[in-house]
Design an enzyme around this catalytic site. Structure first.
Site, PDB file in Angstrom:
ATOM      1  N   ASN A 151      77.422  35.722  34.908  1.00  0.00           N
ATOM      2  CA  ASN A 151      76.990  37.188  34.687  1.00  0.00           C
ATOM      3  C   ASN A 151      75.482  37.459  34.859  1.00  0.00           C
ATOM      4  O   ASN A 151      74.955  38.496  34.734  1.00  0.00           O
ATOM      5  CB  ASN A 151      77.378  37.197  32.903  1.00  0.00           C
ATOM      6  CG  ASN A 151      76.788  36.026  32.274  1.00  0.00           C
ATOM      7  OD1 ASN A 151      77.321  34.895  32.438  1.00  0.00           O
ATOM      8  ND2 ASN A 151      75.930  36.276  31.329  1.00  0.00           N
ATOM      9  N   GLN A 179      83.485  39.007  34.214  1.00  0.00           N
ATOM     10  CA  GLN A 179      82.840  39.405  35.043  1.00  0.00           C
ATOM     11  C   GLN A 179      83.306  39.757  36.156  1.00  0.00           C
ATOM     12  O   GLN A 179      83.155  40.636  37.122  1.00  0.00           O
ATOM     13  CB  GLN A 179      81.477  38.686  35.489  1.00  0.00           C
ATOM     14  CG  GLN A 179      80.350  38.950  34.232  1.00  0.00           C
ATOM     15  CD  GLN A 179      80.002  40.382  33.942  1.00  0.00           C
ATOM     16  OE1 GLN A 179      79.997  41.219  34.427  1.00  0.00           O
ATOM     17  NE2 GLN A 179      78.958  39.908  32.760  1.00  0.00           N
ATOM     18  N   CYS A 325      72.772  39.146  25.998  1.00  0.00           N
ATOM     19  CA  CYS A 325      73.053  38.635  24.723  1.00  0.00           C
ATOM     20  C   CYS A 325      71.780  37.821  24.294  1.00  0.00           C
ATOM     21  O   CYS A 325      71.443  37.564  22.966  1.00  0.00           O
ATOM     22  CB  CYS A 325      74.032  37.504  24.652  1.00  0.00           C
ATOM     23  SG  CYS A 325      75.226  37.565  26.183  1.00  0.00           S
TER      24      CYS A 325
END
Ligand SMILES: *Cc1c(COP(=O)(O)O)cnc(C)c1O
Length: 394
Positions: A151, A179, A325
């Protein structure tokens, strides 16, 4: 000020067609799919249609699709489910150093609970060597979990080869395909995987919904116990509107795959070419060709990625430093460290990720704004040398 969204790996906007199909299931068709009456049957029918649509996108049978609350839960369910179902003395898992935290932190939890985990390294392009997987197998190995594509840098792993190694050794193979689903063609048989994680909001579906593909015959224990939903593997009343939205997003992806892939790759390649031409002292991360077409991960010497992200944000351009994140923590990317990016460059890294809404105009505006922002942030420090480190498509 126009805003330009270039953070599709963090999340995507909901496809209006998906929303349209979802709405009745938030209103008049509110039934519980487990109910025997017309309200329940209506919800159940919609849910099962969505299951078929998800299955079709990845070459699976609809009975092998289990709905979850997203990619994180799917990864947890695959790893812990396989671990808890392991009734024999097997306790060893093989994964990679560059997995998403949904896999890495689940592995840490399992390590704290008596399991042992091998984290295989990756090369400078972010690729796992199938041989290193083979060498890590022990008689106690029951699961290999390697992501389909990363990702942060987009490198696409040799999952078919690794899956075959797993199968030849009687070991389950899981891949986090969050992804790649809907972005590049996927076939679970060709990939030779037993479990595959999907997330709705990365593919123009809603947030808080995902799926785990579980090959027929795979032994896996549930994480949630309750009322026997999803074949008793994922208990709890299903998120029907979310499921309907995920199904529609998967259906929309099927028809659109190669055309959109090519379009995004052109935008991405042009961005990388322009960055390499116009900005000195940069490094493009990820494999040159075995890489998702819409991801561009660049390290800029002598500046901080999160400062550049904020600067671009002021100009209306949304990108991220590393992955979404970890945007607000002091964390430095484990992925970039694993491919050998020097620490000062890791700090200067941002990720662009293209998607459906992006146009040529977005690209040109972004390049202009980026060149200005980098020059301004670097100040006079960019005068000393003009070496350009480029990898990838430049
Ligand atoms: C986003 C992401 C996840 C988590 O999915 P959620 O649906 O947000 O929980 C897991 N793995 C990868 C590779 C991701 O990019």
């Amino acid at each position: 000020m126009r805003s330009i969204y270039l953070d599709h790996c963090a999340t995507t906007p909901l496809d209006p067609k998906a929303l349209e199909e979802m709405l009745p299931y938030t209103k008049e068709h509110f039934g519980n799919p487990s109910s025997a009456h017309a309200f329940g049957r209506r919800a159940k029918t919609a849910m099962e249609q969505a299951r078929v649509r998800v299955a079709n996108l990845i070459g699976a049978d609809h009975t092998e699709i289990f709905f979850t609350s997203g990619g994180t839960e799917s990864d947890n369910m695959a790893l812990m489910g396989a671990a808890y179902a392991e009734q024999t003395s097997k306790n060893h898992i093989i994964t990679s150093a560059i997995e998403h935290h949904a896999v890495l932190n689940t592995c840490k939890h399992l390590e704290n609970n008596g399991f042992s985990v091998t984290y295989v390294p990756v090369d400078a392009d972010g690729l796992v060597d199938p041989d290193s997987i083979k060498k890590s197998i022990t008689p106690k190995t029951f699961l290999i979990s390697i992501m389909h594509a990363n990702n942060e840098i987009g490198s696409i792993e040799p999952i078919s080869e690794i899956g075959l190694i797993a199968r030849q050794n009687g070991i389950y193979m899981h891949t986090d395909a969050v992804q790649t689903v809907g972005k590049i063609p996927i076939d679970v048989d060709q990939l030779c995987v037993d479990m595959l994680s999907i997330s709705g909001h990365k593919i123009y579906g809603p947030k808080g919904i995902g799926a785990l593909y579980i090959r027929k015959g795979t032994r896996i224990a549930p994480l949630l116990y309750g009322g026997h939903q999803e074949g008793n593997l994922r208990n709890g009343t299903e998120n029907v509107p979310g499921i309907v939205g995920l199904g529609k997003a998967c259906e929309a992806a099927v028809g659109n795959l190669s055309l959109e892939t090519n379009r995004l790759q052109k935008l991405r390649d042009e961005l990388e070419k322009k960055i390499a031409q116009e900005i000195p002292n940069i490094r493009i991360n990820g494999h040159a060709t075995l890489r998702l077409p819409h991801i561009c991960n660049v390290s800029f010497q002598s500046l901080l990625g999160d400062v550049l992200v904020r600067e671009l944000d002021k100009m209306g351009v949304a990108v991220s430093a590393g992955s979404a994140c970890t945007a607000s923590s002091t964390y430095t990317s484990h992925v970039l460290a694993a491919i050998g990016v020097p620490p000062d460059l890791i700090k200067g890294t941002i990720r662009f990720s293209f998607g459906k809404g992006n146009t040529q105009e977005d690209l040109h505006d972004t390049i202009n704004l980026l060149v200005d922002a980098v020059a301004a942030l670097r100040g006079s420090t960019n005068l000393d040398n003009h070496n350009t480190y480029t990898k990838g498509c430049c």
